[in-house]
Structures are given as structure tokens and as C-alpha cells.
Design an enzyme around this catalytic site. Structure first.
Site, short mmCIF file in Angstrom:
data_model
loop_
_atom_site.label_atom_id
_atom_site.label_comp_id
_atom_site.label_asym_id
_atom_site.label_seq_id
_atom_site.Cartn_x
_atom_site.Cartn_y
_atom_site.Cartn_z
N GLN B 127 0.87 -1.18 0.00
CA GLN B 127 0.00 0.00 0.00
C GLN B 127 0.91 1.23 0.00
O GLN B 127 1.64 1.47 0.96
CB GLN B 127 -0.84 -0.07 1.26
CG GLN B 127 -1.79 1.04 1.51
CD GLN B 127 -2.31 0.97 2.95
OE1 GLN B 127 -2.19 -0.05 3.60
NE2 GLN B 127 -2.83 2.06 3.42
N SER B 130 1.43 6.67 2.58
CA SER B 130 2.13 7.68 3.39
C SER B 130 3.40 8.19 2.72
O SER B 130 4.06 7.47 1.98
CB SER B 130 2.54 7.10 4.74
OG SER B 130 1.40 6.78 5.48
N GLU B 245 -8.69 -1.44 6.51
CA GLU B 245 -7.42 -1.75 7.18
C GLU B 245 -7.58 -1.65 8.69
O GLU B 245 -7.09 -2.48 9.44
CB GLU B 245 -6.35 -0.77 6.71
CG GLU B 245 -4.95 -1.10 7.22
CD GLU B 245 -3.92 -0.05 6.81
OE1 GLU B 245 -4.33 1.04 6.37
OE2 GLU B 245 -2.72 -0.34 6.95
N SER B 375 -2.56 7.20 13.32
CA SER B 375 -2.16 7.19 14.73
C SER B 375 -3.39 7.24 15.63
O SER B 375 -4.45 7.71 15.23
CB SER B 375 -1.27 8.40 15.03
OG SER B 375 -2.08 9.56 15.06
N ASN B 376 -3.22 6.76 16.85
CA ASN B 376 -4.34 6.75 17.79
C ASN B 376 -4.81 8.16 18.13
O ASN B 376 -5.97 8.36 18.50
CB ASN B 376 -3.98 5.95 19.05
CG ASN B 376 -4.03 4.45 18.78
OD1 ASN B 376 -4.22 4.02 17.63
ND2 ASN B 376 -3.88 3.66 19.83
N GLU B 377 -3.92 9.13 17.99
CA GLU B 377 -4.35 10.52 18.22
C GLU B 377 -5.34 10.95 17.13
O GLU B 377 -6.36 11.58 17.41
CB GLU B 377 -3.14 11.47 18.23
CG GLU B 377 -2.31 11.41 19.51
CD GLU B 377 -1.62 10.09 19.73
OE1 GLU B 377 -1.22 9.45 18.73
OE2 GLU B 377 -1.46 9.68 20.89
#
Lengths: 374, 392
Positions: B127, B130, B245, B375-377
Site C-alpha cells: 500500500q 504515506s 485496514e 495514529s491513535n491521536e
């Protein structure tokens, strides 16, 4: 665990609408601060609507629904922050239906269905400190029940009690009436002043054999009680989160709603995660119990571990995010905070259930060592 | 626990067990999204292909493309659980994201070309999303794909590309319209990873493995038919792929299996006073709590799948599941290290390393999950905005 059906949604909406009408924050506050936390008017309205017949079998003019539906009702009462013996009444009735003798079923189920019986329970489990159990011993006229037990929800308003006692070193379940000789209920004061618990004292209460049920029933009382307690917590946590979101959207500081600040958004995101996991695990426990009142212990303890913690955590953060206002007596927030804490610690604190889960996993591993690895 | 299986799913579960028993590959099950070793690749491809041909994987594909016509989204759930429990590898790579994109946006020729090769595992996919300057803010990506006579000329750089070093093909996001608004100018492409101009440079992560990569594109000439969907549809394709995902992550590395493994350890080992670890209250309570969180994670994932099937999915379901999984996983491995104590510090090749160094690797890898796939943020932002309507 199937998703809720449209029937479930209908029941939820109907219950919520009635409670929104009869249990406004001002009414809940007034009831909580009064001497009698049992809302007799609401009970009557519910009985007329058929709420009291939800879990009664059709043979006694009931609707014949399951723990899943009772949990929906419990959740909505939690959401409204209205304490009520309706969930315990419906839960106890269901247990009497499944495990009770013909005598018990005939005597109690019609009374529940028509709204005249108010039932509560004492599970005899989950205490953090050693507590002597109620004891049952054989006598000429059947059995005699002695001992005391605390924390019966709405104990002083109840007309019937489904209690766990020890007979010859095994746990059994006994159904009592408030009018039985030797039965006394004293009011308890607790952190949650909006809900009157009772202390049950039994002095040589005569119990006929037909009023005694086996260990399966005792297990079921605990599992059902925990699940309905969790359902109430799910409702009250959800309401607290909604209130917090609305507050932070409207409270403006530094030129913007405080809910737009990332730190607060992240706290509320965590609160939503708590609410969602509490909801999902409680629904799973209720679904398991709806299939069978026996064998749901793992699902129930998973629900209590998650939900017991979630309720208190969400309440605590809700107060924090409301700032100073949340800390005042006049704001209803602490009513829910108190209830969440009581629900966390009664019927086995999360740590108690977590130990139970460790035992369950360990036993399963001993039984079948294959297929448990990563 | 219930996660009640219908008769059909029960049969499916049995079919998986039979297949594993008959075809168990001589390959390790690696934690998380670890790539197979290069010399294990042929055996790995064969194993993955066997899962497809036995109709255990990709069962939800349309029948004409090899699916079994089963509408039951829980099959993937059951499969992942069984593969984890049996300690056999799962099929890595972006194939699931790609197949979804092709079914919704691909032309027939593209489906004919790529779908069978996904099933035969002749193609491993990566993939390519990013970039160094576009991580959390993916929509600001800078890689370009400019239209020329032959097709599309791609320039730019991608980073954090898992499996790029073993991949045959990649799903690329590049900007086709520099003038358009940020999201609107992005398009999706199929890239042959062996083309001239494509350079894959491994990145080494803290576990010592090099499964992530940088991928450089220097005047890479893609054919016209490399475009998936229409120009400008890339962002939509990407967000759907990312949602898939995120909901997948919970099944890549089931936390329940990790907790069960810790219970095993606690049964078999003692504390320094000679008490079996499993007898200690603190150990039992911690394990029980982790177990409850792991079960809650599975339930949310399970529910999410049911909602997609019922058409009632919520836009915050995938981020919520990803958050729940990655943090339960992190806490499980953190507790695992503490439970094991200093023996967990032995190098994985040391004879004293418990569980062949599994916990050390899992501990180091855990922060990969809290950062990757968004990210979890960012996940918390999405949950707050989509789930609670809080202002951006």
C-alpha cells in the site's frame, strides 16, 4: 450476539419516551432527595403500559420476553437516572419462571404481571470482605432461614425477596415474602441517596420445600443481577457522555467552544470507547442469558469488568469536563456519579470478576490445551 | 464465550481446522504484520493460495471471481481466529484493500488481470500511501502522476510501506491534479514494483526487522490502464481502504490469544517465593482484566462486521476498533514483560529466552499498532468528530 432487532428498538424508544416525560431531571432530583425513593406513580404507569408483564410467560398473561428486553428497560432507567425496582422484579420473575416450582410460579408470577408484586434479590456473592451467608437448615415444616444480608435494591419497597442461602455447604435460592414471619427489612443509607437499599434480617423464617431452588438458580440470580446492573450503568454512562458533549459544545472560553480543544476531544473519545465497550459486553451477556440462564458466567464477568470500570470512569471524567458546575450539589451529575460507583462495587467489583475470569480461562486450558495459543 | 456460530459458520470453522491439519506449512506465525523471510516466500505463497483455493479466504468475493457467494462477513473473523490459534501464518499484504477497490472502482480488464493473481498469491501487494511529509495529514501528499502519451509518469517518495520489499504490485496514491483542492486532486493506481524507476529501500524498525520501506519513484512510466477508477477518485478509494485496514487490525494479532498465552505462562511458572504465578491475586486480576478487554475488542470488531453486513455501519466504528485493539494489545504485552520479569530481557536467540523471545518482539512491536493505519491521536479525533459531533 445478534444486533438489536427493530422490536428491540421499539421497546427502547417507547420506554425512553415515557421516562423522558415522567423522569425529567427536576423530577429525578426531587425523588432522590425525598424520603421515599420509590416512585409509586411511575410504577402504576408502567404496570398499565404492560411493563410488569414483559418477562412473565404468556400462561400468566405476560408477554414472555427475555433478559435482553429486561436489560433494555434497565438501560433506559439508567439513562434517565431513575432508580426503580422494575428490572429486579422482571429479572427475579424470570428466574422463578425457569427454576421455580409450580407453587412459586402460581403464587408470584400473576402478582408481578398485574403490578402488585415488587421483587428484589440478595445474591450472596461478590463481597470484598467476608460476610456470613444466610443459612437454611432442615426442620419439621420444611426449612428455617436465618441470617442477614445487606444491599437489597429497593429492599424497603419490595413485597418479595429472591435470596441465596447456604444449605449443607451448598448454595441454594429461596423465595420469601415481606409478610413472612421472621422477615424484617431495614432501610440502608448509602452513597447513592437516590436509591433505597434494604438490609434483610431473617429470624427462623419458615420456608416450605417448594420455595427452595437449587444451585443453578443461585448462579442465575447472580448472573442476571450483574447483567441488569451493567445495563443500568450503560444507560447512565451514555447519558453522562451526551450531557458532557452538549456542555462542551456550548461552553465558550478563549473564543471557542471548549469541546473543540483536542485534549477534551480525546477525553470524550475515550469516554465513548468506555460506553461502547460497556454496551457491547453487556448486550453480549444479556444475549447469552436470553439463550440460557445457565453457563453465561464468563460473558457476565467480562461485562462487569468492563462496565463497572467504565461507569465510574465516565462519570468521573464527565464531572471533570463540566468544571466547577459539575462539582455543585445542585447539578444532577453527582446523582449519576454516585450510582455508577455503587454499581461498580456491588455484586462483585471489577477485580472480583476479573479473578473469576482468570479461573474460567485456566479451567478451559486444563480441559483442552490445544487451540489456545497465538 | 458465545460469539455464537451458526451451523454454517461451525462447518466453516471445521473446514479451516481440517485444512490446517492437512496442509500445515513449515512456516512460523510471525507477530503482527511481519513479512515472511525471502527464502520462505515460495512456501508462503503456496500456503496463502491454498487458503483461497480451499475457499476459506476471499469467500465474500462474487462467485464469478472465485468467492463462495457467502454473504456472511463473519467468515473472515472466524478464519483469523483459527489461524491465530493454530499458529499458522495469515495472508499479509494489501490484497484485501486492493480487491475491495477493484470490485467497486475497477474496470473488467483490471479485475480479470489482478483478481485471479491475488487468489493464486502470484502477486503480493503493498500500500503506497504515506509520505515523509504526509503521514497523519495524508491528503497533503505530494507524489505526482502526470498524464503523458504512454500513460502516467510518476515521481515522488513513499514511506512506511509495509512488505514493499517482497511485493510484486502496489496500490499507489498520487496527485494527478495539482490545481485542484487537496483531496480532489488525488488518484489511485496499480504499480508494478519491478518497473524501472521504482527503488525500494528497507527501513529498519526497533524490533530489528525491515518490513517497512521507503519507495522512490523516479520517472516511473505507468500504462494508461494503471489508473483505478476516475482521476480524482483516489481519496474516496483511500478512505474506504483505510477503514477496511483499521477494522482488520484487530484480527491480525488477536489479543485474546496473547492473554491465553500469558495464562499458560502463569500456570507453568512461579514467582520468587515459589508460588505459582496463577495463584497470585494480582496476576489473576490483571490477566482477567486483560482478557475482558480482549473480549470487548473482539466483540466490537464482530459487531462492526455485523453492521457492515446490515448496512448500518457507523463512520466511527473502524477508528474505535483500532483504538481498542492497539491499546489492549500494548497493555497486554507490557504486562506480559512485567509478569515474565528479567528473563524477558534475554535476547531472543539466547537459550534462556522464554517463549523463544516472543514477548520481547511483541513488546517492541506494540507501538507499531498505535501509530500505523492512522495514529491513535488521529483516531481519537475521528471518533470525537464523527461519533460525538464535536467541532474540528
Amino acid at each position: 450476539m445478534p444486533l438489536p432487532t427493530s422490536d428491540h428498538t421499539e421497546l427502547r424508544t417507547a420506554t425512553r419516551d415515557v421516562l423522558a416525560h415522567h423522569c425529567t431531571p427536576a423530577q429525578v432530583r426531587a425523588r432522590a432527595e425525598s424520603d421515599d425513593t420509590f416512585d409509586a406513580d411511575l410504577w402504576k404507569i408502567g404496570a398499565e403500559l404492560g411493563w410488569n408483564a414483559l418477562s412473565i410467560p404468556e400462561e400468566f398473561d405476560g408477554i414472555g420476553l427475555s433478559i435482553t428486553e429486561v436489560s433494555i428497560v434497565a438501560e433506559e432507567f439508567g439513562r434517565a437516572a431513575q432508580a426503580s425496582p422494575l428490572p429486579t422484579t422482571l429479572g427475579a420473575a424470570l428466574i422463578l419462571d425457569v427454576f421455580g416450582s409450580g407453587y412459586l410460579r402460581q403464587r408470584w408470577l400473576p402478582l408481578v404481571s398485574e403490578g402488585t408484586a415488587v421483587l428484589t434479590w440478595a445474591t450472596g456473592r461478590g463481597a470484598a470482605r467476608p460476610v456470613p451467608p444466610l443459612t437454611l437448615r432442615e426442620s419439621d415444616s420444611g426449612y428455617l432461614l436465618d441470617g442477614f444480608t445487606d444491599w437489597l435494591p429497593h429492599g424497603t419497597s419490595a413485597t418479595g425477596f429472591l435470596v441465596v442461602a447456604v444449605l449443607d455447604e451448598r448454595e441454594v435460592a429461596v423465595q420469601l415474602a415481606a409478610t413472612d414471619e421472621g422477615v424484617e427489612v431495614l432501610p440502608m443509607q448509602s452513597l447513592d441517596f437516590g436509591q433505597q437499599h434494604g438490609r434483610l434480617q431473617c429470624s427462623g423464617v419458615v420456608v416450605p420445600a417448594e420455595a427452595v431452588m437449587g444451585t443453578d438458580a443461585a448462579d442465575a440470580i447472580f448472573d442476571v443481577a450483574v447483567t441488569l446492573q451493567c445495563a443500568e450503568t450503560v444507560g447512565l454512562a451514555s447519558a453522562l457522555l451526551n450531557a458532557t458533549v452538549e456542555y462542551t459544545k456550548s461552553r465558550v472560553q478563549f473564543g471557542r467552544p471548549i469541546g473543540s480543544f483536542q485534549a477534551l476531544k480525546h477525553k470524550m473519545s475515550d469516554m465513548l470507547m468506555q460506553c461502547e465497550t460497556a454496551r457491547a459486553t453487556t448486550w453480549e451477556a444479556a444475549s447469552a442469558l436470553s439463550e440460557s440462564l445457565i453457563g453465561a458466567s464468563e460473558a457476565v464477568s467480562v461485562a462487569k469488568s468492563i462496565t463497572g470500570r467504565a461507569g465510574s470512569s465516565v462519570a468521573s471524567e464527565a464531572l471533570q469536563l463540566h468544571g466547577g458546575i459539575g462539582f455543585t450539589w445542585e447539578h444532577n451529575l453527582h446523582l449519576s456519579l454516585r450510582r455508577a460507583k455503587v454499581n461498580e462495587l456491588l455484586l462483585g467489583a471489577p477485580v472480583w470478576h476479573e479473578e473469576r475470569l482468570a479461573s474460567v480461562v485456566r479451567s478451559r486450558m486444563a480441559a483442552s490445551p490445544v487451540n489456545v495459543g497465538v | 464465550m458465545r460469539l455464537a456460530l451458526t451451523d454454517e459458520l461451525g462447518e466453516f470453522q471445521q473446514a479451516i481446522r481440517t485444512h490446517v491439519a492437512a496442509n500445515r506449512p513449515d512456516l512460523p506465525r510471525l507477530p503482527g504484520t511481519r513479512s515472511p523471510e525471502l527464502n520462505d516466500l515460495p512456501a508462503y505463497r503456496e500456503w496463502c493460495a491454498s487458503l483461497f483455493s480451499a475457499r476459506l479466504l476471499g469467500t465474500d468475493w462474487p462467485v464469478e471471481w472465485g468467492g463462495s457467494g457467502s454473504e456472511d462477513p463473519l467468515r473472515d473473523f472466524v478464519l483469523d481466529d483459527e489461524l491465530a490459534a493454530a499458529r499458522v501464518p495469515r495472508a499479509i499484504g494489501a490484497w484485501n484493500l486492493v480487491s475491495g477497490a477493484l470490485f467497486t472502482y475497477g474496470k473488467d480488464e483490471q479485475k480479470r488481470k489482478y483478481l485471479p493473481r491475488i487468489r493464486s498469491f502470484e502477486d503480493i501487494w503493498c500500500q503506497l500511501f504515506s509520505e515523509p511529509e504526509a503521514g497523519s495529514d495524508l491528503a497533503s501528499l505530494r507524489a505526482t502522476a502526470n498524464r503523458n502519451d504512454t500513460g502516467w509518469l510518476v515521481n515522488g517518495q513513499k514511506v512506511w510501506t509495509t512488505h514493499a520489499h517482497v511485493a510484486d504490485l502496489g496500490l499507489l496514491l498520487a496527485r494527478t491534479d495539482a490545481g485542484s483542492a487537496k483531496h480532489g486532486g488525488i488518484s489511485a493506481f496499480v504499480v508494478d514494483m519491478n518497473m524501472p524507476g521504482v527503488t525500494v529501500r528497507p527501513l529498519r524498525d526497533i524490533t530489528g526487522a525491515s518490513d517497512f520501506n521507503e519507495v522512490f519513484f523516479d520517472d516511473v512510466q505507468l500504462p494508461v490502464d494503471a489508473l483505478i477508477g476516475e482521476p480524482g477518485q483516489g481519496w474516496k478509494i483511500a478512505t474506504e481502504a483505510l477503514a477496511r485496514e483499521r477494522s482488520q487490525s484487530v484480527r491480525e494479532d488477536p489479543v485474546v490469544a496473547k492473554v491465553n498465552r500469558l495464562v499458560e505462562f502463569a500456570i507453568q511458572n512461579m514467582d520468587s517465593d515459589g508460588n505459582a504465578l496463577i495463584q497470585r491475586h494480582d496476576v489473576r486480576q490483571q490477566l482477567g482484566h486483560l482478557y475482558a478487554r480482549a473480549k470487548a475488542t473482539d466483540l466490537l470488531g464482530f459487531e462492526g462486521v455485523l453492521r457492515v453486513a446490515a448496512g448500518s455501519e457507523r463512520t466511527y466504528d473502524a477508528p474505535l476498533v483500532k483504538l481498542m485493539f492497539s491499546e489492549a494489545n500494548l497493555d497486554a504485552v507490557t504486562f506480559g514483560e512485567q509478569l515474565i520479569g528479567e528473563p524477558a530481557l534475554y535476547h531472543e536467540d539466547d537459550a534462556h529466552a522464554p517463549d523463544e523471545g516472543y514477548w520481547q518482539k511483541a513488546f517492541l512491536f506494540a507501538r507499531g499498532y498505535t501509530i500505523s493505519a492512522g495514529s491513535n491521536e488521529i483516531m481519537r479525533n475521528l471518533v470525537a468528530e464523527r461519533g460525538l459531533g464535536l467541532p474540528r
